[in-house]
Design an enzyme around this catalytic site. Structure first.
Site, PDB file in Angstrom:
ATOM      1  CG  ASP A  27      17.856  46.340  14.686  1.00 57.82           C
ATOM      2  OD1 ASP A  27      18.552  47.277  14.230  1.00 57.82           O
ATOM      3  OD2 ASP A  27      17.761  46.090  15.892  1.00 57.82           O
ATOM      4  CE1 TYR A  44      15.880  53.571  27.452  1.00 56.80           C
ATOM      5  CE2 TYR A  44      15.965  53.550  29.849  1.00 56.80           C
ATOM      6  CZ  TYR A  44      15.956  52.874  28.639  1.00 56.80           C
ATOM      7  OH  TYR A  44      16.019  51.496  28.633  1.00 56.80           O
TER       8      TYR A  44
END
Length: 248
Positions: free
Chosen positions: A14, A146
């Site tokens: 991450d 998106y």
């Protein structure tokens, strides 16, 4: 954690930092990643965790190489990193567009490119699960960048399933809807819907859960199933993780 509970050792990545000033919800932190390590180890499994950006090709390749050196091989890939922003298409800045496309689509491509050769070389087949979205199957006005990125992930899934079939590697995508994470940003959604009330019709309720959001654990259950032998006949499939919402 769910994969570890089923017996998998874990390679976790991450960025643990803000991706861009255009992404306004709270990002994961180094402490979150450390807690993930602790929880995986509490399941009795090994974990290699690293702070890195999936847009960073060198970092991805190094992580895969280090993970295979530590664990021996790579059988399962879950491409889950993604970001979400809001705005009408013609009002988006270059940074808004580039951030969402760069993380969600290009980052997924780079993740796949870094991992697939190792999976092929091992010769054990495997399972790849790409996390798209309901927005990768339908219109979602107010966040078309998106939606474009997630439709792109759907396209990667379908083509890659054919390309990797000869190696016994399955590729499927999941399409979650209304998951209870910081990405939801109810205030930002309500602001868009207040300005453009017709948009709300593109975000229907879930027949099995008319009010509220799904949990991340419910999504993880589907990922674990796709990673395992119980879904051995599935490749190039889009799984709606939406409690029926996309049927509206």
């Amino acid at each position: 954690m769910r994969l570890a509970r089923e017996g998998a050792d874990i390679i976790a990545l991450d960025i643990c930092a803000p991706v861009s000033s255009t992404i306004t919800y709270t990002p994961a932190t180094p402490e979150d990643l450390s807690e993930t390590v602790r929880l995986v180890e509490a399941e009795g499994r090994k974990v290699l965790a690293r702070e890195a950006d999936i847009r960073d090709d060198v970092a991805l390749r190094e992580l895969v190489a280090d993970g295979v050196e530590q664990f021996g091989r790579l059988d399962i890939l879950v491409a889950n990193a993604g970001v979400l922003g809001w705005g009408r298409l013609w009002e988006l800045s270059d940074e808004q567009w580039d951030t969402v496309i760069g993380v969600n689509l290009t980052g997924t491509f780079r993740t796949l490119r870094a991992a697939i050769p190792t999976m092929i070389e091992a010769g054990h087949g495997g399972s790849i699960v790409l996390v798209s979205s309901s927005a990768g199957l339908k219109a979602t006005p107010g966040n078309s960048h998106y939606s474009a990125s997630k439709h792109g992930v759907t396209g990667l899934t379908n083509s890659l399933a054919i390309e990797l079939g000869e190696y016994g590697i399955r590729v499927n995508s999941i399409h979650p809807y209304s998951i209870d994470t910081p990405m939801i940003e109810p205030e930002a959604m309500m602001e868009i819907f207040a300005k453009h009330p017709t948009y709300v019709h593109s975000f229907p309720p879930m027949p099995l859960q008319y009010k509220g959001f799904m949990t991340a654990d419910e999504v993880a259950d589907v990922v674990v199933w796709l990673a395992g032998d119980g879904s051995a006949t599935l490749s190039g499939t889009q799984i709606h993780v939406d409690k029926g919402a996309l049927k509206y």
